[in-house]
Design an enzyme around this catalytic site. Structure first.
Site, PDB file in Angstrom:
ATOM      1  N   CYS A   1       0.929  -1.071  -0.039  1.00 21.46           N
ATOM      2  CA  CYS A   1       0.010   0.065  -0.012  1.00 21.46           C
ATOM      3  C   CYS A   1       0.983   1.375  -0.104  1.00 21.46           C
ATOM      4  CB  CYS A   1      -0.911   0.006   1.284  1.00 21.46           C
ATOM      5  SG  CYS A   1      -0.221  -0.440   2.686  1.00 21.46           S
TER       6      CYS A   1
ATOM      7  N   HIS B   1      -2.606   6.995   3.202  1.00 23.84           N
ATOM      8  CA  HIS B   1      -1.287   7.096   3.631  1.00 23.84           C
ATOM      9  C   HIS B   1      -0.805   8.313   2.790  1.00 23.84           C
ATOM     10  CE1 HIS B   1      -0.948   3.248   5.311  1.00 23.84           C
ATOM     11  NE2 HIS B   1      -0.505   2.519   4.159  1.00 23.84           N
TER      12      HIS B   1
END
Lengths: 356, 356
Positions: free
Chosen positions: A136, A260
């Site tokens: 990710c 993120h």
């Protein structure tokens, strides 16, 4: 709609359908163009029999066993590394094309690591019948980096991450939420260790997440690097097809639920300008340019969460190096960072199967 | 104890004694070796008459006017830029040595910018009678960087910050605390804008701070850089005496009350090793090495807050460049980042006055 290998749309299995990424995946499969015949939901025996909604239809979860892959063309795996390591080859042996979101196969030379906006062609060369989905953190920036690389030729990456707790799964989210409840309404955060004493259990993290940032994600590897930092390095090199690219990452967990963020120092072979970088990012598929700080426009995780694109802002040219750009990038780690990219890879495979 | 210019300890004025940094300063003055004669507390006329405790004694705050500097040898200013710009020259004209923590004079060629562990000698050359204290973000890393520079010769700095909300003063702290109360116990942080809608007022910040990180601190300057990013660049160059040093900063605010953190990519003229860097950092004044991730040892702001040193961990050598080190650094932005460094500069001046 074109038809599948035997005159039908390909059938899809979602392995790990009840997990955090699996749950997001069911939503994504319901939103996107419907290229699938059957969608079969697969999970551990413990979850078998549960009914979940996908494409508006209640669907019963079946247990992960060899028969779960009967009649399936493509399987997405959103399960722990060891489960993928065992079951992906079993599915592949039955002729199923596996798209795996674990870390089990990403660096396998016979397994392509694919981001459809960057290296979609890599899907076709899959000697093991397995295609890997990147980590990710890599995925939260690589679409934007790939677009800039195509124009300027990347020569170095130095990144620092601001990673959300959902990267550590539901347990990570629950831990931050209960820690926030413990510190809200207090005067904590001003004396050494006061937050640590107040929050108690740190859950899957090595230090408190509330009112804190934690410069350690993943597990410890050689020379002081973490597994997360090495993934960003090795996966970026593989996806971009630049096996010698200098890549340095420092991965830091922050008290954000999902999405993120990364600061990126990207050095190129050619000289860059902010104007040209803006043009590239504005027209790049999967990227949203959000860069007008005079009007308060820059990406933040609270705004990017729940959306598909990679958000890019704070684009600056280095004051010391006409070949280097600074960026701030946000990407939803459960969507593009996991479920969405897996779905996109599977759709590339579906298109290949239906056109072959 | 040696005696001052006229056979006495020098007298100190604390201008801005009732503010956030001033409050920390009174605590620091009470803890450190007592080199001062009178300590006079000075603030705006609005705060005059308030009684505060310093060195265990109740002391009445006097109003900021010219007479406040009568009989004073050294004055610390912890006030907004415009107040310093007006009043520091007035105090200096009366023979007072001013140690100023605002941004008003830091880049003035006739004003030294001092970090006592790095360039204490610079204190002595002060043609305007004013010495400047660096910005808190620069101060949160520069002691560690200075120690490494002395050994290896710094050739480039690329840093990303994780800055606490108290860098925006009491209003910043109050804003995060009230936002945390609004998000605690909720399921927010998973849909675009849900946190933004729930927290309402963003206070001194351009976006929500709870469950978020904000890639913008200070004000917008040329070419997309922020004032905070340019301060890190310009002040690092001046303190280290390296006016041409390439320095790139991206400054990001995080939901931490107090203590700034930074990731640092530092390139040197000489080859580095982690072992030698550890030795240097372990013996550097004002630095604590906290770097044993196998045992969960790395600095975090929740552990460093309320302490004096610069905490350094996650020391790694670049995998692509034997001359580059990666670090994670934490420093209390109100102590070493503001009040403590100001007190240390004032003590250097006091020692000079008493030995002259």
């Amino acid at each position: 709609m074109s038809t599948g290998p035997s005159g039908r749309k390909p059938n899809l299995a979602v392995v790990g359908a009840t997990g955090a990424v699996g749950t997001v995946m069911l939503g994504i499969l319901s939103e996107r163009a419907d290229v699938w015949g059957e969608i079969r939901l697969v999970a551990s025996a413990r979850s078998a029999g549960r009914k979940l909604i996908v494409r508006g239809e209640e669907t019963e979860v079946v247990a992960l066993e060899e028969e779960a892959f009967d009649g399936i063309d493509v399987a997405m795996f959103d399960v722990p590394d060891e489960v993928s390591a065992r079951w992906a080859p079993i599915a592949a042996a039955k002729g199923v094309v596996v798209v795996d979101n674990s870390g089990a196969f990403r660096m396998d030379a016979d397994v392509p690591l694919v981001v459809p906006e960057v290296n979609p062609h890599a899907v076709r060369v899959r000697p093991r019948g397995i295609i890997a989905n990147p980590n990710c953190t890599t995925l939260s920036m690589i679409v934007a980096i790939g677009a800039l690389h195509a124009e300027f030729g990347l020569s170095e990456l130095i990144v620092s991450s601001y990673q959300a707790v959902s990267g550590a799964g539901k347990e990570g989210v629950d831990t931050l939420r209960s820690q926030l409840a413990a510190v809200a309404g207090t005067e904590l955060g001003t004396a050494p260790g006061d937050v640590r004493r107040a929050v108690g259990d740190t859950g899957p993290f090595p230090a408190p997440m509330a009112l804190n940032v934690v410069p350690f994600a993943g597990s410890l590897r050689e020379d002081g690097w973490t597994s997360e930092e090495l993934k960003v390095r090795n996966e970026s090199r593989k996806i971009l097809g630049l096996p010698e690219l200098p890549v340095t990452a420092t991965c830091v967990r922050v008290p954000v639920i999902t999405t993120h963020s990364l600061t990126v120092h990207a050095r190129f072979e050619k000289e860059v300008t902010v104007g040209r970088a803006h043009d590239i990012l504005r027209s790049a598929p999967g990227v949203v340019l959000c860069d007008n700080p005079a009007e308060g426009e820059f990406p933040t995780p609270a705004d990017a969460v729940g959306t598909d694109p990679t958000w890019v802002g704070r684009v600056r040219r280095s004051m010391d190096d006409a070949r280097a750009l600074e960026l701030f990038v946000c990407g939803d780690n459960l969507r593009k960072g996991a479920a969405l990219n897996t779905a996109q890879i599977a759709e590339v495979v579906a298109a290949e199967l239906t056109s072959s």
